[in-house]
Scaffold this motif. Sequence first.
Motif, PDB file in Angstrom:
ATOM      1  N   PRO A  26       0.742  -1.251   0.056  1.00 40.09           N
ATOM      2  CA  PRO A  26      -0.067   0.136   0.100  1.00 40.09           C
ATOM      3  C   PRO A  26       0.818   1.268   0.241  1.00 40.09           C
ATOM      4  O   PRO A  26       1.972   1.197   0.581  1.00 40.09           O
ATOM      5  CB  PRO A  26      -1.057  -0.177   1.296  1.00 40.09           C
ATOM      6  N   SER A  27       0.483   2.341  -0.776  1.00 38.25           N
ATOM      7  CA  SER A  27       1.277   3.447  -0.733  1.00 38.25           C
ATOM      8  C   SER A  27       0.664   4.420   0.364  1.00 38.25           C
ATOM      9  O   SER A  27       1.502   5.638   0.380  1.00 38.25           O
ATOM     10  CB  SER A  27       1.157   4.284  -2.203  1.00 38.25           C
ATOM     11  N   SER A  28      -0.049   4.201   0.911  1.00 41.19           N
ATOM     12  CA  SER A  28      -0.605   5.019   2.329  1.00 41.19           C
ATOM     13  C   SER A  28      -0.052   4.622   3.611  1.00 41.19           C
ATOM     14  O   SER A  28       0.025   3.293   3.736  1.00 41.19           O
ATOM     15  CB  SER A  28      -2.048   5.108   2.257  1.00 41.19           C
ATOM     16  N   ASN A  29       0.093   5.537   4.621  1.00 41.72           N
ATOM     17  CA  ASN A  29       0.571   5.108   5.908  1.00 41.72           C
ATOM     18  C   ASN A  29       1.727   4.178   5.958  1.00 41.72           C
ATOM     19  O   ASN A  29       1.988   3.524   7.042  1.00 41.72           O
ATOM     20  CB  ASN A  29      -0.865   4.311   6.472  1.00 41.72           C
ATOM     21  N   PHE A  30       2.773   4.552   5.088  1.00 41.20           N
ATOM     22  CA  PHE A  30       3.949   3.872   5.148  1.00 41.20           C
ATOM     23  C   PHE A  30       4.761   4.249   6.001  1.00 41.20           C
ATOM     24  O   PHE A  30       5.054   5.451   6.537  1.00 41.20           O
ATOM     25  CB  PHE A  30       4.526   4.317   3.629  1.00 41.20           C
ATOM     26  N   TYR A  31       5.584   3.295   6.632  1.00 45.05           N
ATOM     27  CA  TYR A  31       6.532   3.528   7.800  1.00 45.05           C
ATOM     28  C   TYR A  31       7.945   2.966   7.210  1.00 45.05           C
ATOM     29  O   TYR A  31       8.849   3.554   7.222  1.00 45.05           O
ATOM     30  CB  TYR A  31       6.098   3.053   8.947  1.00 45.05           C
ATOM     31  N   ALA A  32       7.844   1.653   6.896  1.00 46.82           N
ATOM     32  CA  ALA A  32       9.003   1.068   6.459  1.00 46.82           C
ATOM     33  C   ALA A  32       8.620  -0.133   5.655  1.00 46.82           C
ATOM     34  O   ALA A  32       7.927  -0.617   5.665  1.00 46.82           O
ATOM     35  CB  ALA A  32       9.905   0.448   7.603  1.00 46.82           C
ATOM     36  N   LEU A  33       9.824  -0.744   4.774  1.00 46.02           N
ATOM     37  CA  LEU A  33       9.745  -1.851   4.146  1.00 46.02           C
ATOM     38  C   LEU A  33      10.850  -2.706   4.575  1.00 46.02           C
ATOM     39  O   LEU A  33      11.883  -2.285   4.349  1.00 46.02           O
ATOM     40  CB  LEU A  33       9.708  -1.550   2.554  1.00 46.02           C
ATOM     41  N   THR A  40      15.545 -22.634   3.950  1.00 45.01           N
ATOM     42  CA  THR A  40      14.900 -23.676   4.577  1.00 45.01           C
ATOM     43  C   THR A  40      15.310 -24.157   5.729  1.00 45.01           C
ATOM     44  O   THR A  40      16.350 -24.225   6.050  1.00 45.01           O
ATOM     45  CB  THR A  40      14.770 -24.788   3.375  1.00 45.01           C
ATOM     46  N   ALA A  41      14.306 -24.524   6.509  1.00 43.13           N
ATOM     47  CA  ALA A  41      14.804 -24.923   8.149  1.00 43.13           C
ATOM     48  C   ALA A  41      15.542 -23.857   9.008  1.00 43.13           C
ATOM     49  O   ALA A  41      16.061 -24.222  10.041  1.00 43.13           O
ATOM     50  CB  ALA A  41      15.467 -26.257   8.011  1.00 43.13           C
ATOM     51  N   LYS A  42      15.528 -22.729   8.437  1.00 41.02           N
ATOM     52  CA  LYS A  42      16.045 -21.549   9.385  1.00 41.02           C
ATOM     53  C   LYS A  42      15.194 -20.564   9.712  1.00 41.02           C
ATOM     54  O   LYS A  42      13.890 -20.787   9.139  1.00 41.02           O
ATOM     55  CB  LYS A  42      17.487 -21.307   8.392  1.00 41.02           C
ATOM     56  N   SER A  43      15.569 -19.218  10.308  1.00 42.36           N
ATOM     57  CA  SER A  43      14.678 -18.239  10.482  1.00 42.36           C
ATOM     58  C   SER A  43      15.039 -17.283   9.504  1.00 42.36           C
ATOM     59  O   SER A  43      16.214 -17.097   8.894  1.00 42.36           O
ATOM     60  CB  SER A  43      14.980 -17.724  11.856  1.00 42.36           C
ATOM     61  N   PRO A  44      13.974 -16.364   9.414  1.00 42.76           N
ATOM     62  CA  PRO A  44      14.199 -15.206   8.374  1.00 42.76           C
ATOM     63  C   PRO A  44      15.466 -14.419   8.841  1.00 42.76           C
ATOM     64  O   PRO A  44      15.629 -14.254  10.101  1.00 42.76           O
ATOM     65  CB  PRO A  44      12.826 -14.536   8.585  1.00 42.76           C
ATOM     66  N   GLU A  45      16.107 -13.908   7.839  1.00 45.93           N
ATOM     67  CA  GLU A  45      17.410 -13.219   8.267  1.00 45.93           C
ATOM     68  C   GLU A  45      17.064 -11.620   7.355  1.00 45.93           C
ATOM     69  O   GLU A  45      16.938 -11.656   6.187  1.00 45.93           O
ATOM     70  CB  GLU A  45      18.367 -13.892   7.683  1.00 45.93           C
ATOM     71  N   ALA A  46      17.279 -10.807   8.178  1.00 45.44           N
ATOM     72  CA  ALA A  46      17.028  -9.522   7.801  1.00 45.44           C
ATOM     73  C   ALA A  46      18.012  -8.992   6.725  1.00 45.44           C
ATOM     74  O   ALA A  46      19.206  -9.237   7.109  1.00 45.44           O
ATOM     75  CB  ALA A  46      17.156  -8.231   8.854  1.00 45.44           C
ATOM     76  N   LEU A  47      17.642  -8.385   5.718  1.00 43.84           N
ATOM     77  CA  LEU A  47      18.485  -7.863   4.360  1.00 43.84           C
ATOM     78  C   LEU A  47      18.390  -6.668   4.629  1.00 43.84           C
ATOM     79  O   LEU A  47      19.567  -5.986   4.846  1.00 43.84           O
ATOM     80  CB  LEU A  47      18.086  -8.644   3.111  1.00 43.84           C
ATOM     81  N   PHE A  48      17.239  -5.956   4.431  1.00 40.20           N
ATOM     82  CA  PHE A  48      17.458  -4.383   4.522  1.00 40.20           C
ATOM     83  C   PHE A  48      16.042  -3.828   5.215  1.00 40.20           C
ATOM     84  O   PHE A  48      15.138  -4.657   5.262  1.00 40.20           O
ATOM     85  CB  PHE A  48      17.091  -3.998   2.998  1.00 40.20           C
ATOM     86  N   VAL A  49      16.059  -2.928   5.768  1.00 42.76           N
ATOM     87  CA  VAL A  49      15.005  -2.031   6.138  1.00 42.76           C
ATOM     88  C   VAL A  49      15.090  -0.561   5.387  1.00 42.76           C
ATOM     89  O   VAL A  49      15.964   0.025   5.582  1.00 42.76           O
ATOM     90  CB  VAL A  49      15.217  -1.731   7.772  1.00 42.76           C
ATOM     91  N   MET A  50      14.100  -0.463   4.757  1.00 43.87           N
ATOM     92  CA  MET A  50      14.054   0.835   3.776  1.00 43.87           C
ATOM     93  C   MET A  50      12.779   1.723   4.337  1.00 43.87           C
ATOM     94  O   MET A  50      11.788   1.230   4.714  1.00 43.87           O
ATOM     95  CB  MET A  50      13.833   0.468   2.610  1.00 43.87           C
ATOM     96  N   THR A  51      13.126   3.090   4.449  1.00 44.73           N
ATOM     97  CA  THR A  51      12.245   4.008   4.940  1.00 44.73           C
ATOM     98  C   THR A  51      11.927   5.098   4.052  1.00 44.73           C
ATOM     99  O   THR A  51      10.850   5.557   4.176  1.00 44.73           O
ATOM    100  CB  THR A  51      12.914   4.576   6.669  1.00 44.73           C
ATOM    101  N   LEU A  52      12.943   5.451   3.290  1.00 41.35           N
ATOM    102  CA  LEU A  52      12.629   6.765   2.529  1.00 41.35           C
ATOM    103  C   LEU A  52      12.317   6.547   1.073  1.00 41.35           C
ATOM    104  O   LEU A  52      13.213   5.688   0.542  1.00 41.35           O
ATOM    105  CB  LEU A  52      13.909   7.598   2.415  1.00 41.35           C
ATOM    106  N   ASN A  53      11.499   7.129   0.319  1.00 41.88           N
ATOM    107  CA  ASN A  53      11.240   6.996  -0.883  1.00 41.88           C
ATOM    108  C   ASN A  53      12.538   7.612  -1.744  1.00 41.88           C
ATOM    109  O   ASN A  53      13.067   8.073  -1.472  1.00 41.88           O
ATOM    110  CB  ASN A  53      10.187   8.128  -1.154  1.00 41.88           C
ATOM    111  N   GLY A  54      12.741   6.580  -2.670  1.00 37.30           N
ATOM    112  CA  GLY A  54      13.776   6.599  -3.428  1.00 37.30           C
ATOM    113  C   GLY A  54      15.327   5.882  -2.805  1.00 37.30           C
ATOM    114  O   GLY A  54      16.206   5.799  -3.422  1.00 37.30           O
ATOM    115  N   ASP A  55      15.083   5.248  -1.730  1.00 39.12           N
ATOM    116  CA  ASP A  55      15.950   4.836  -0.951  1.00 39.12           C
ATOM    117  C   ASP A  55      16.652   3.639  -1.892  1.00 39.12           C
ATOM    118  O   ASP A  55      15.983   2.987  -2.593  1.00 39.12           O
ATOM    119  CB  ASP A  55      15.641   4.113   0.238  1.00 39.12           C
ATOM    120  N   GLU A  56      17.902   3.544  -1.784  1.00 40.87           N
ATOM    121  CA  GLU A  56      18.634   2.377  -2.529  1.00 40.87           C
ATOM    122  C   GLU A  56      19.710   1.849  -1.454  1.00 40.87           C
ATOM    123  O   GLU A  56      20.452   2.501  -0.860  1.00 40.87           O
ATOM    124  CB  GLU A  56      19.385   2.761  -3.656  1.00 40.87           C
TER     125      GLU A  56
END
Lengths: 111, 112
Positions: A26-33, A40-56
């Motif tokens: 959704p493009s509204s009420n955005f905080y972070a992506l 497989t058989a492991k836990s999710p591992e964080a790659l990126f937290v992105m908060t600003l439009n245009g962020d790379e």
Amino acid sequence: ILNVEQSPQSLHVQEGDSTNFTCSFPSSNFYALHWYRWETAKSPEALFVMTLNGDEKKKGRISATLNTKEGYSYLYIKGSQPEDSATYLCAFHNRDDKIIFGKGTRLHILP
Amino acid sequence: DSGVTQTPKHLITATGQRVTLRCSPRSGDLSVYWYQQSLDQGLQFLIQYYNGEERAKGNILERFSAQQFPDLHSELNLSSLELGDSALYFCASSPGTSLEQFFGPGTRLTVL
């Protein structure tokens, strides 16, 4: 209803090739992506937290871009390696601190 | 190893029972998140605590409750269990000032 869509659902890529996949949110009420890598058989591992439009953001051969106005993010993997085989999840985090995950893109690297 | 611990690793119980899942966050992390991963639903956000206080609620059923204690560990209580509650339950923690979440290894709950 908040919906997070990831495409494609599954992807087979030859070792050494580059690839990318999409997360729509959704493009509204955005905080972070958030992007996660989930083996497989492991836990999710964080790659990126992105908060600003245009962020790379970049981590080794993996990078991500963010467009909050149109509600999408791309994840790129350059020169795929067998160890990149995993499910890549994105999660939309809104300003009410609710978090909604996509169903993931399952990436298979072919030797 | 993310530094987040969860116990037990596996839990098998019967319908109608009550169980408690435990999570110890990484040292210094103030936020704890609980997630449920079932085969048909994918990963679902249940609830978040920050420094002992409930911060956000997701798709958490009324039969489920959680709390975060003064030492920052958290417990997820699941009661009147149904077959459909069988799932992998993850907790994740994050520092107070950052959004990056670190996932624990999960507790696999089987309800028979």
